[in-house]
Design an enzyme around this catalytic site. Sequence first.
Site, PDB file in Angstrom:
ATOM      1  N   ALA A   1       0.866  -1.187   0.000  1.00  0.00           N
ATOM      2  CA  ALA A   1       0.000   0.000   0.000  1.00  0.00           C
ATOM      3  C   ALA A   1       0.897   1.229   0.000  1.00  0.00           C
ATOM      4  O   ALA A   1       1.924   1.251   0.688  1.00  0.00           O
ATOM      5  CB  ALA A   1      -0.898  -0.009   1.226  1.00  0.00           C
TER       6      ALA A   1
ATOM      7  N   ILE B   1       4.258  -1.287   3.466  1.00  0.00           N
ATOM      8  CA  ILE B   1       4.141   0.124   3.096  1.00  0.00           C
ATOM      9  C   ILE B   1       5.199   0.517   2.069  1.00  0.00           C
ATOM     10  O   ILE B   1       6.398   0.327   2.287  1.00  0.00           O
ATOM     11  CB  ILE B   1       4.283   1.036   4.345  1.00  0.00           C
ATOM     12  N   LYS B   2       4.732   1.070   0.951  1.00  0.00           N
ATOM     13  CA  LYS B   2       5.641   1.517  -0.100  1.00  0.00           C
ATOM     14  C   LYS B   2       6.115   2.939   0.206  1.00  0.00           C
ATOM     15  O   LYS B   2       5.307   3.823   0.518  1.00  0.00           O
ATOM     16  CB  LYS B   2       4.936   1.502  -1.461  1.00  0.00           C
ATOM     17  N   VAL B   3       7.421   3.144   0.126  1.00  0.00           N
ATOM     18  CA  VAL B   3       7.987   4.492   0.265  1.00  0.00           C
ATOM     19  C   VAL B   3       8.939   4.719  -0.905  1.00  0.00           C
ATOM     20  O   VAL B   3       9.554   3.773  -1.412  1.00  0.00           O
ATOM     21  CB  VAL B   3       8.747   4.668   1.600  1.00  0.00           C
TER      22      VAL B   3
END
Length: 219
Positions: free
Chosen positions: A56, A82-84
């Site tokens: 996400a 979590i995508k960063v």
Amino acid sequence: MKIFLDTASVEDIKTANDIIPLDGVTTNPTLIMKEGRDYVQTLKEITKIVNGPISAEPVSLDAKGMVKEGKEFAKIHKNIVIKVPMTPEGMKACRLLTKSGIKVNTTLVFSANQALLAAKAGTYLTSPFLGRLDDIGEKGTELIREIRQIYDNYRFKSQILAASIRSTDHVLEVAMMGADIATVPYKVYRQMFKHPLTDKGIKQFLDDWNKLQKELKKK
């Protein structure tokens, strides 16, 4: 090599998962926009289908915002990753999220140096974008070879997730180069099952069967 589906289409995910259980799913705001659906609700539905990492992506560009959004996404399900982005702020967020027990997927990686920094920041997944490198005249799949060597040299635990896959050739190359994961569009996933000789063989079997049935009826 694990196969993820790169989509926000719940129907495509269901269809693919019924054939061979998917290892995971990657999403982003652009894919969600194409579906015209609520992001959180879509993520919840995906977690009920796929038993694996589901990426996400926050929309904040500062570490504080990424961490805040990431923690909210992480509440949806234990499999949410979590995508960063590969930026200084993204790497700050990676360290903070990882420290709090939330897995991170570092996205928009275009060089081996970036992949090295992502691994040192503790990222769970590193996502080099192959197709976009091809678009500017570089050989995207060569990046997988470079990252694989670096990660093996120093025994980094981060997994290489080949992204921006455009073709079945991309899938084959990254598999041979040792990528841990390939995330593929649904169209490419379907194409992986296809070969003209398979279709020709099936047609031959059916033609022979029908010919046999006609001959039996004549007796």
